[in-house]
Design an enzyme around this catalytic site. Structure first.
Site, PDB file in Angstrom:
ATOM      1  N   SER A  62       0.798  -1.225   0.000  1.00  0.00           N
ATOM      2  CA  SER A  62       0.000   0.000   0.000  1.00  0.00           C
ATOM      3  C   SER A  62       0.833   1.280   0.000  1.00  0.00           C
ATOM      4  CB  SER A  62      -0.945   0.018   1.210  1.00  0.00           C
ATOM      5  OG  SER A  62      -0.222   0.142   2.419  1.00  0.00           O
ATOM      6  N   LYS A 133       0.689   4.788   6.747  1.00  0.00           N
ATOM      7  CA  LYS A 133       0.167   5.621   5.665  1.00  0.00           C
ATOM      8  C   LYS A 133       0.816   6.999   5.748  1.00  0.00           C
ATOM      9  CE  LYS A 133      -2.956   2.392   4.731  1.00  0.00           C
ATOM     10  NZ  LYS A 133      -2.812   1.498   3.552  1.00  0.00           N
TER      11      LYS A 133
END
Length: 245
Positions: A62, A133
């Site tokens: 990701s 993230k």
């Protein structure tokens, strides 16, 4: 020289009955020292992990190409806390709830040993209960996509994102979120393969992450050796973004 001991005397010689107890005491002393050294090392490791840095393992794609599967990163635990979290920082945070599915059996011996190793800092923490993230929006910011030019906007200003994986759109889904107080809006660099804030808008906080869930800010990739390097904040990306009103 004559032996002054009387026949039948119980006074031991150099190799008499007391030699074995002496060796036993030395062995016991060495064992105590080893245990003490290990205990001190564990305490130091725990303190470092709690207040300074912690290692994490990257299990998914990701955050490609910034971070690849199998990378290990060091995370500074000074932010949030002594230091602030900024737009563009890469943060590790605990699952706010429902972002991850954990299939590991918490009662298995292997999982218990792994948990202990992670707790004291002897093993890198697996993101089985954490995510990593990039921060796009701070408390009060309005983050949206996509503007007329197809870019993400923060407080109405379109941003250039050099960290997004090549070939990916800034977002495959439209969104507009005003970040609540005490929360962060986060996106993965691999926008087409990241279940980030965009996909949890129905959750409490509109998909944003409570700052209290943030473990720290990723600072450096330490493994594998050919990928060792600093994880720099792209400050120029957000240079023109005004503070939230």
């Amino acid at each position: 020289m004559t032996d002054s001991r009387q026949p039948g005397s119980d006074v031991p010689g150099p190799d008499g009955p007391q030699a074995q107890p002496s060796r036993s005491r030395r062995s016991l002393s060495a064992l105590k020292e080893t245990v003490l050294v290990v205990a001190i090392a564990l305490v130091i490791s725990l303190l470092v992990k709690t207040f300074l840095v912690q290692a994490f393992y990257i299990p998914s794609s990701s955050m490609e190409d910034t971070l690849e599967v199998g990378d290990r990163v060091l995370v500074s635990r000074l932010a949030p806390g002594l230091l602030e979290v900024h737009r563009g920082d890469i943060v590790v945070f605990e699952d706010p709830g429902g972002w991850l599915r954990d299939d590991a059996d918490p009662d298995s011996l292997k999982q218990r040993l792994i948990t202990v190793g992670e707790f004291v800092g002897l093993l890198p923490a697996n993101t089985g209960s954490h995510l990593i993230k990039r921060v796009i929006g701070l408390p009060g910011d309005t983050v949206a996509c996509c503007g007329q030019d197809g870019r993400v906007t923060v407080n109405g200003v379109p941003i250039d994102e050099p960290y997004v994986i090549e070939g990916a759109a800034p977002s495959d889904v439209p969104f507009e979120v005003t970040v609540p107080e005490g929360h962060l809006f986060v996106l993965g660099d691999n926008r087409s393969n990241s279940a980030d804030s965009r996909y949890h808008q129905g959750a409490p906080g509109g998909g944003t992450v409570p700052i209290e869930n943030v473990v720290g800010v990723a600072q450096v990739t330490i493994w594998p050796l050919d990928r060792v390097g600093l994880l720099r904040n792209p400050g120029t990306t957000f240079a023109d973004v005004p503070e939230a009103s």
